[in-house]
Design an enzyme around this catalytic site. Sequence first.
Site, short mmCIF file in Angstrom:
data_model
loop_
_atom_site.label_atom_id
_atom_site.label_comp_id
_atom_site.label_asym_id
_atom_site.label_seq_id
_atom_site.Cartn_x
_atom_site.Cartn_y
_atom_site.Cartn_z
CG HIS A 130 -5.26 -3.14 0.45
ND1 HIS A 130 -4.32 -3.01 -0.76
CD2 HIS A 130 -4.83 -1.94 1.09
CE1 HIS A 130 -3.55 -1.97 -0.61
NE2 HIS A 130 -3.66 -1.08 0.51
CB SER B 159 -0.96 0.09 1.23
OG SER B 159 -1.90 0.97 1.11
#
Length: 563
Positions: free
Chosen positions: A371, A240
């Site tokens: 994610h 991320s």
Amino acid sequence: MITKLGRSRTRVTVVVLAVTALTLTASWLVAPADTARATARLAAVSPVEDEGADCPTPDPGSTTANSRLPDPFRKPDGSRITTKADWRCQRAATKQLAQRYVYGDKPAKPQTVSGTVSNTSITVNVAHNGRSASFSASVQLPSSGTAPYPAVVVLGGFGADTATIRAAGAAVISYDPLAVGREGTPRNNKQGAFYTIYGSSSSSGLLVAWAWGVSRIIDVIEQSGGGILRADATGVTGCSRYGKGAFVTGAFDQRIALTMPIESGSAGSPIFRGIPGESGSQPLSSAYGEQPWLGDAFGSYTGNPANLPVDTHQTVAMVAPRGLFIMDNPHIDWLAARSSSVAALAGAEVYRALGAGDNITYWSDVQDGTHCAARSEWRTPLQQHIQKFLHRTGSSAGVFRISSRKAGSLPEWRDWQTPVLADSPTTPAPTTPAPTTPAPTTPPPPTTPPPTTPAPTTPPPSTPPPSGACTASVSVDQWTGGFVATVRVTAGPAPVNGWTVAMTLPSGVSVTNAWNTQRSGSSGAVTFSNVTYNGSISAGGSTEFGFQGTGTAGTLSPTCTAG
């Protein structure tokens, strides 16, 4: 590099390396002996942070808008490089452009760097021009092997699976980049060790600050004498926003042997020119404004990236010919995986020209859309990359496995061709010779726990849902001022045909984007319902959607209604 067709249970993966206009030559697939020898030389990790520090880097002057990707082989004077030895100064010119227009300056090594390395920690003390700062990182030694160990720096505790890294014989250095460049600060008052040294109004963004911190950790490892960790066998990873940091870190320090960014999204590996046309991806203005990740100068290009004289495929090229393993998630539109695949494909052309095509891997063919999940698809290639680039005992070839969900096409983005670069007697020799007999790759461990994340997550419920109903669970990736939430919808013993998830957001929280769902409301009581392709869930099955928000998510309590 070897290209493969990845095949999932639901979609066929397409490897977009040869779509009409793009042709792979024999030298790309099978390196002849002389090319292999050149690759071995080029792949050696550098003993210095920036080999091209002595190269002339003239001011590029005014630039012309170009909707296509800039030619990574074109020198500032307009001519193109012709030998592999030319890449040293071409990389330096690329670095200057990247600093000036995108990231901000990464200063050279400060006047004084000192610290300690132990089995459990690294301390770093920096002094420069009368200012000083300190930070530290924790160390976990591998579960096998003997010292000195190679090591992988994990930004924010959030990157490639640490259990797999340690099982492959590499130490894990857990580095908190926020101690060096803090999020949640205005651009004119940046905080952290980097800005203590270079000033809170520095125009350099957080990604450069984080990269500078990793470079100082390597400085300390070099000074330690090599009794515990090897300075010439360092990798870096992050996911991320920390994937953005890992990407820039590997590009800007040539001592890093293996760079592994994961799901880095806008301001990471995706090409800037592609993001405005990629549906659902985080806009450049959002990435620039969310945190001061990018340099201040980039603010002038958020609405017109075609005016940039550089793009992220050239950041990919700055890593060449060292090891690069880019991991992406095609299930979340916000992450711009299509534009990231284009960056990898274009950057791989530089690897190919240098005779190092086997040193780059791009992988977005994954089943799990969560994610920053620890994915089984990446476990074996992760081990192989550690063996090859950190232990230097492996010989696995780089692969491109691009998901059909987010498959980019390089011919649409380039109007230049890849040159055949001649070998040159001035090509630098390796600091550590390449081995002649590759050792077998360590087999993957039987189980792999998920990576430690910087924010707590809410686990799925332990009790099964009632018949004919559905349940929802949520996990949150929180950072200062924002978060990404991944919501899993699970059917009970009976199939579900259509679902709605409701939740009440805390005060001050607002949804800015959502994917794989239809959303109603952005604050307070909000609802999310299925889209056409994920409304039907088999008995006991599940699907996922996600959303991004501003503020502090806290504990979210979703409820699911079927039908």
